[in-house]
Design an enzyme around this catalytic site. Structure first.
Site, short mmCIF file in Angstrom:
data_model
loop_
_atom_site.label_atom_id
_atom_site.label_comp_id
_atom_site.label_asym_id
_atom_site.label_seq_id
_atom_site.Cartn_x
_atom_site.Cartn_y
_atom_site.Cartn_z
N ASP A 34 -2.89 -10.46 -2.79
CA ASP A 34 -3.42 -10.04 -1.49
C ASP A 34 -4.90 -9.67 -1.67
O ASP A 34 -5.32 -9.25 -2.74
CB ASP A 34 -2.63 -8.82 -1.00
CG ASP A 34 -2.95 -8.44 0.43
OD1 ASP A 34 -2.16 -8.82 1.31
OD2 ASP A 34 -3.98 -7.76 0.66
N HIS A 74 -6.45 -7.21 -0.48
CA HIS A 74 -6.59 -5.77 -0.65
C HIS A 74 -5.89 -5.35 -1.93
O HIS A 74 -4.84 -5.89 -2.27
CB HIS A 74 -5.96 -5.02 0.53
CG HIS A 74 -6.56 -5.38 1.85
ND1 HIS A 74 -6.13 -6.47 2.56
CD2 HIS A 74 -7.55 -4.79 2.57
CE1 HIS A 74 -6.84 -6.54 3.69
NE2 HIS A 74 -7.71 -5.54 3.72
N HIS A 96 0.83 -1.22 0.00
CA HIS A 96 0.00 0.00 0.00
C HIS A 96 0.86 1.27 0.00
O HIS A 96 0.32 2.37 0.02
CB HIS A 96 -0.94 0.03 1.21
CG HIS A 96 -1.98 -1.04 1.18
ND1 HIS A 96 -2.82 -1.21 0.11
CD2 HIS A 96 -2.30 -2.01 2.07
CE1 HIS A 96 -3.63 -2.24 0.35
NE2 HIS A 96 -3.32 -2.75 1.53
N ASP A 148 -4.74 -12.97 2.91
CA ASP A 148 -5.98 -12.60 3.59
C ASP A 148 -7.23 -12.92 2.78
O ASP A 148 -8.32 -12.49 3.12
CB ASP A 148 -5.93 -11.11 3.98
CG ASP A 148 -5.28 -10.26 2.92
OD1 ASP A 148 -4.94 -10.79 1.84
OD2 ASP A 148 -5.09 -9.05 3.16
#
Lengths: 438, 546
Positions: free
Chosen positions: A151, A153, A112, A240
């Site tokens: 991931d 996200h 991120h 995740d």
């Protein structure tokens, strides 16, 4: 002594003495159970599975990847430096052919972290994979790199850094941005004027299971990779998407992760998120390690796994099929789209961004300006405002033509510090970094 | 008085130490039967006067190692609860193997109960196939041995001669090694038992109480003969540990050193880092099996005094083939020892036909040829030293603190022991550019190392406050703890228990070598702690005063 099919390097750096706050999900306990599982499995005893300690990152690589505001020393922690250093250690061992594959099980994650970074977003401050790419290009002259972000996200930071760079193909699979942080990663985010189609996003609906992920792999990612022909494949291996993850809503299993890894066959995997530390991480990590090393993983299943619970609804399967077709058509039409932009009347391409730092609770406003250049990917300048700082950052790309390079230096010379708190220049072509005041 | 006996490849060395001084030492030829040779040399060496003030005898023997290498093993049946993970086929080490259904996870929580009916029919099968020894191993059994113990209880009805459960061998995690260790422990049972009984008879005849007889372990520690009856595997590979320990006590203390023992057939290299002998991270490798048997880390080179020097494809080759001096015929070959002797001019008439013929083949003078051989030998040793240094400096670190501030291993000197040590010393010093010390009694350093060993052990405590449970597998402790249990309480508890078991005399003997305490968070809330402590008995090496 046991021997795996592929030689594999692991960096296990759980940073047992580092945390954000006492109850934060990105915490010391995160890799504890994974290390238990790996030790009990006897993985250290395979003669071609090697464990290395990380190295400390040379801050030059951070400078060449990020604009850290106000300075590297004030926002980057030792733990982040070691995590980024691990990515470099992995790259060295794989590129020097000491091992065939590498997996960095490190924390904290990095995907991120954008080009300009003011601190912690989604537990990331600097981008481990992007820094590794910088290193690969500088030291090994690697040209074509694919980063596949699995991931849950959206890998918005990695997307931001390679937005206008067609030597880096970035594909992100994630839970769609309307239901999950950071709220980006839609199909229309496809890259800057010189790299259209080299950013591909697959926003997946909540409750997508193994079937859906593997469908994307077979029907989009692998065909695109075959056409792109990367020199190296990097997996931002977030874990995740697991059905037990507390922060997300997906239905991926350890078997699914192992199959995905086997099919994708990345040269290097770097751990990103994954916060179901007890029910998922030990099994998922083991599955990934086995798949990378080419060891039979059929006996790795979560103790509570029941595939019937995770049958994917037909509407999700139908949606994913359409999604893959749509994204594949973006990839197919990329030259055409780029041609249109470059032949048009526009001189610059602008991107206005508002970036929320969730961990720290502040917002950055940014205007990015990319020169539309027919000879190279084009000079980039960024005007960023956050926390009372005003930053002017210039990026001269690797493939910069002489005009863009000269223009970049001129722009740096002519911009007054008075108007800005920071005036910064990354000359990627010459691997040089400049700041005002010196 | 303490007595140490070390069985080497060619000799049995014995020493007696009193008041920190070596008062007697002797080398005996090894005969055909190892047990007979050991008993014979003990009988000859230990006089009646010695027995009257004997504190202890420590034996280091290759008997179990030989049994494994020569595949002279008992038939073993294995019950393996493999749970989740790798395909378990590679774990089939027993003569018969059964994979039981059931699973305990890394926190010691039972995920799936063991299917006892299938275990019972398997035990029946084992008996029908004349299997006398049984090994029982479960994944994560050190975190909760409930399944292993359940099977053990059931197996009692079937009257096996020897039964070994995995969790008792080590508190460390590593399931394949636990399986192999348990298997080997069962497989060498008869061999060790024979040795055990002979020593028992000897001790009764000579009126030496059994409490005074100890066996050297591969980690340099010692264990009472009586306590090792159920753990014969702990008597393996004690040679390198004895020599490393001997080197340590005989030399002037330094923090970091390399200990080299040059014997007849091999040279063993061990490492002293931060004042402690470096141990294998998990345990020794025995034959083809990696195990959890605590052992010092040592590298071995097939190079010794009796190694034959040859020329192959115009290059010098030393070993690994050996010839004993009395096997020598008409000077038709030379050994490394001959070369060393010639180079040091200790020998009056060293020019033998073999040396001449070899040097002629390479168009060299005999002096130059010998220099070449020695430099080749030094290179062989150096390579292994480098391997060891790299290994030590790459041991995994899991914390930022250790990563940033952990010290790198840099040896200050080499401690050289073994028969040819004096001859090799100047050359090694010259070739490797490091100080080389040859201590007094270097010829019988192994036996001294064996004599001075103290009881050594490692303890792994894991406490989980969510479950309210704590385990110390090595002490067979599995008990409840309160929800507010802390790391300091855990340390105190562990030390108390070690003292209670009389494994240490006082608190200072127990050293905490690793500790961690993690907050466990569920749904963003603190709900307990995971505490891990690793402790060991501090090795108490006797200081020799001469």
């Amino acid at each position: 002594m046991l021997k795996a099919k592929n030689s594999l390097e692991l960096i296990l750096f759980p940073a047992f003495d580092w945390r954000i706050s006492p109850t934060h999900p990105e915490r010391e306990e995160r890799l504890l159970y994974t290390i238990d599982q790996i030790e009990e499995e006897g993985l250290f005893d395979y003669e071609n599975i090697k464990i290395y300690n990380p190295e400390m990152i040379d801050s030059k690589y951070i400078e060449m990847t990020h604009f850290c505001i106000p300075a590297i020393s004030s926002i980057v922690t030792v733990s982040h430096e070691i995590a980024a250093g691990s990515a470099i250690t992995i790259a060295k061992k794989v590129l020097s052919k000491e091992v065939e594959k590498g997996f960095a099980l490190i924390r904290p994650p990095g995907h991120h972290a954008h080009r300009v970074t003011y601190g912690d977003r989604g537990f990331c401050i600097i981008n481990n994979e992007a820094i590794m790419v910088e290193y690969l290009r500088k030291e090994y002259k690697i040209k074509k790199i694919a980063i596949i972000d699995t991931d849950c996200h959206h890998g918005d930071g990695t997307q931001d850094i390679f937005w206008n760079d067609k030597d880096v193909l970035f594909i992100s699979l994630h839970q769609d941005g309307t239901t999950l942080y950071p709220g980006t990663g839609f199909t229309d985010e496809i890259g800057g004027p010189s790299a259209i189609g080299y950013t591909l996003n697959l926003p997946l609906p909540p409750y997508t299971s193994d079937e859906g992920f593997l469908y994307c792999l077979d029907n989009l990612i692998i065909p695109v990779l075959e056409e792109f022909k990367p020199d190296i494949i990097i997996n931002s291996a977030g874990q995740d998407n697991h059905y037990s993850d507390p922060l997300t809503n997906m239905n991926f299993s350890a078997q699914g992760y192992a199959k995905l890894t086997e099919k994708l066959s990345p040269n290097i995997s770097v751990l990103e998120g994954g916060y179901s530390i007890e029910s998922a991480l030990p099994y998922v990590n083991l599955g990934i390690i086995f798949a990378l090393a080419g060891i039979d993983y059929s006996n790795i299943k979560e103790p509570d796994y029941n595939p019937e619970r995770f049958t994917q609804p037909q509407r999700i399967s139908d949606y994913i099929k359409r999604l893959c077709e749509q994204v594949y058509s973006i990839w197919k039409s990329k030259e055409e789209r780029e041609y249109k932009i470059k032949m048009g009347n526009q001189d610059y391409y602008f991107r206005k961004k508002s970036i929320y730092y969730d961990t720290m609770g502040f917002r950055e406003y940014q205007l990015e300006k990319i020169k539309i250049c027919k000879k190279c990917s084009g000079l980039i300048s960024i005007d960023s405002f956050c926390l009372g700082y005003r930053v002017f950052a210039i990026v001269i790309p690797y493939d910069a033509c002489n005009d863009c390079q000269n223009e970049g230096h001129r722009l740096f010379e002519n911009t007054e510090v008075g108007d800005y708190s920071h005036v910064l220049l990354q000359d990627k072509k010459n691997f040089e970094f400049f700041r005002k005041p010196l | 008085m303490i007595v140490g006996l070390d069985v080497g490849g060619t000799t049995i060395d014995i020493v007696a130490i009193e008041n920190g001084k070596v008062v007697a030492s002797k080398k005996f030829e090894r005969g055909e039967s190892l047990i007979d040779s050991v008993l014979e040399s003990l009988t000859q060496f230990i006089s009646k006067e010695m027995i009257s003030n004997l504190e202890k005898i420590t034996l280091s023997t290759t008997i179990t190692t030989n049994a494994i290498v020569q595949n002279n093993l008992d038939k073993v049946g294995m019950i393996i609860e493999n749970g989740i993970g790798a395909n378990p086929e590679f774990l089939m080490c027993g003569d018969m193997n059964f994979f039981a259904d059931g699973y305990i996870n890394n926190r010691g929580i039972e995920v799936k109960p063991v299917n006892i009916e299938s275990v019972k029919s398997t035990l029946q099968n084992f008996k029908q196939e004349d299997i006398e020894n049984l090994g029982i191993v479960g994944k994560f059994s050190v975190r909760n041995p409930q399944h292993e113990l359940y099977i053990y209880e059931v197996a009692k009805e079937y009257n096996f001669k020897f039964v070994s459960v995995g969790y008792k061998l080590s508190g460390k995690l590593n399931f394949p090694r636990r399986v192999f260790s348990t298997y080997l422990n069962c497989a060498v049972y008869s061999t060790f038992n024979m040795f055990y009984k002979s020593i028992l008879t000897f001790s009764q005849e000579r009126k030496i109480p059994l409490e005074k007889i100890f066996v050297q372990k591969p980690d340099g520690g010692i264990v009472n003969l009586h306590n090792i009856e159920c753990f014969p595997i702990f008597s393996i590979l004690s040679g390198p540990a004895a020599s490393a320990q001997g080197g340590c006590v005989l030399s002037n203390f330094v923090k970091n050193a390399i200990i080299i023992d040059i014997g007849g057939t091999t040279t063993d290299i061990a490492f002293l880092s931060n004042g402690n002998l470096v141990l294998e991270p998990y345990g020794a490798k025995i034959g083809k099996y990696p195990t959890l048997v605590r052992a010092i880390y040592s590298r071995s080179v097939g190079l010794g005094a009796e190694s034959i020097v040859k020329i192959v494809d115009d290059t010098v080759k030393i070993g690994p083939e050996t010839k004993r001096w009395y096997e020598k015929g008409k000077n038709d070959f030379i050994t490394f020892y001959d070369v060393l002797q010639f180079s040091n001019s200790y020998h009056e008439n060293p020019i033998n036909a073999g040396l001449k013929s070899l040097s002629t083949q390479l168009n060299m003078s005999q002096e130059d040829f010998c220099k070449l051989v020695i430099s080749r030998a030094a290179a062989m040793i150096e390579e292994k030293i480098k391997e060891g240094i790299e290994f030590i400096n790459n041991l995994p670190v899991y914390t930022i603190n250790k990563f940033l501030y952990g010290e790198k291993f840099v040896p200050q000197k080499i401690i050289l022991i073994g028969g040819p040590a004096q001859l090799l010393k100047p050359h090694l010093e010259n070739e490797l550019k490091i100080k080389v010390e040859v201590p007094k009694h270097y010829m019988v350093a192994n036996a001294i190392g064996c004599a001075v060993g103290s009881i050594s052990k490692e303890y792994n405590l894991v406490a989980d406050t969510i479950q309210g449970k704590m385990v110390i597998p090595e002490l067979n402790i599995y008990q409840s703890i309160p929800a507010d249990f802390t790391i300091d309480q855990a340390k105190k508890f562990l030390i108390e228990k070690v003292l209670e078991c009389r494994e240490a005399k006082n608190q200072d003997d127990v050293e905490i070598v690793d500790e961690s305490s993690f907050n466990m968070i569920r749904s963003f809330k603190f709900c307990g702690r995971m505490i891990k402590i690793k402790a060991q008995l501090k090795p108490k090496l006797l200081n020799l005063r001469d």
